[in-house]
Design a protein around this motif. Structure first.
Motif, short mmCIF file in Angstrom:
data_model
loop_
_atom_site.label_atom_id
_atom_site.label_comp_id
_atom_site.label_asym_id
_atom_site.label_seq_id
_atom_site.Cartn_x
_atom_site.Cartn_y
_atom_site.Cartn_z
N LEU A 65 0.81 -1.22 0.00
CA LEU A 65 0.00 0.00 0.00
C LEU A 65 0.85 1.27 0.00
O LEU A 65 0.34 2.35 -0.26
CB LEU A 65 -0.93 0.00 1.22
N HIS A 85 -3.84 9.70 0.32
CA HIS A 85 -2.98 8.56 -0.01
C HIS A 85 -3.81 7.40 -0.57
O HIS A 85 -3.42 6.77 -1.56
CB HIS A 85 -2.19 8.09 1.20
N ARG A 89 -3.41 5.71 -4.25
CA ARG A 89 -3.08 4.29 -4.39
C ARG A 89 -4.10 3.57 -5.26
O ARG A 89 -3.77 2.65 -5.99
CB ARG A 89 -3.02 3.64 -3.00
N TRP A 90 -5.36 4.01 -5.20
CA TRP A 90 -6.40 3.33 -5.98
C TRP A 90 -6.53 3.87 -7.39
O TRP A 90 -6.82 3.13 -8.32
CB TRP A 90 -7.75 3.46 -5.28
N LEU A 94 -0.01 6.12 -7.80
CA LEU A 94 0.42 4.87 -7.16
C LEU A 94 -0.45 3.67 -7.56
O LEU A 94 -0.24 2.57 -7.08
CB LEU A 94 0.38 5.02 -5.63
#
Length: 198
Positions: A65, A85, A89-90, A94
């Motif tokens: 993650l 964040h 990430r999703w 990232l």
């Protein structure tokens, strides 16, 4: 057993191929034979390194993650920092298809569900414990944080609820931030506004 340079390149090819096939076909639609054929090796090599399909899936969907350390999170804006964040990430810089695959697969496959639980145990829970100063209710806080993050991901990326998909990232961060902050630092026996529960 120690791995040679050749065996390491074989393992890399297997995992890379498995990631692509799992992402394209899902867990049920991917077989060890298909991975081996795409990687140009014998299926016995896949079995040698990963044992079975479950072991291969765990290696292919070993999600990081990339969570920041507690020391890098501003306490006064911790909700915004975590929400930002999560979205990066999703769906941001990232993002990768594997995290969506893991979420989708976890709904119907116990191997994937266990992999998701391991991500939670190894990455989310330690961060929450660090943030909370290892408070006695850290596990409860982490679990509640998980409901928000996984609920968001399910609604936005798997179910694709129109109102969630349409919401822009700044609005979503602003909406999530107070709840995440409350779960991380607030009094869990009081409402978000600080009022005691009846």
């Amino acid at each position: 057993m120690p791995f040679t340079e050749r065996s390491e390149s074989t393992r890399t090819a297997i995992v890379s191929t498995a990631r692509r096939l799992f992402a394209d076909r899902g867990y049920q639609g991917t077989t060890i034979r298909a991975v081996a054929a795409e990687a140009g090796i014998d299926p016995s090599m896949v079995m040698r390194y990963y044992g079975n399909k479950e072991g291969l899936f765990a290696a292919a969907v070993d999600i990081d993650l990339g969570l920041p350390s507690a020391a890098d999170l501003p306490r006064d804006r911790i909700g915004e920092a975590i929400a930002g964040h999560v979205l990066r990430r999703w769906e941001g810089e990232l993002a990768d298809e594997l995290i969506i695959l893991l979420l989708r697969s976890a709904c119907t496959n116990e191997t994937a569900a266990e992999q998701l639980r391991q991500v939670f145990q190894r990455q989310v829970l330690p961060l929450v414990r660090e943030i909370s100063g290892d408070a006695p209710d850290a596990d409860r806080r982490a679990a509640l944080l998980g409901t928000q993050v996984i609920g968001l991901a399910m609604c936005r990326y798997v179910l694709r609820l129109p109102s969630m998909v349409a919401m822009d990232r700044p609005t979503l961060v602003a909406s999530l931030a107070p709840v995440l902050r409350h779960y991380l630092l607030g009094d869990l026996d009081r409402d978000l506004d600080g009022a005691p529960r009846p």
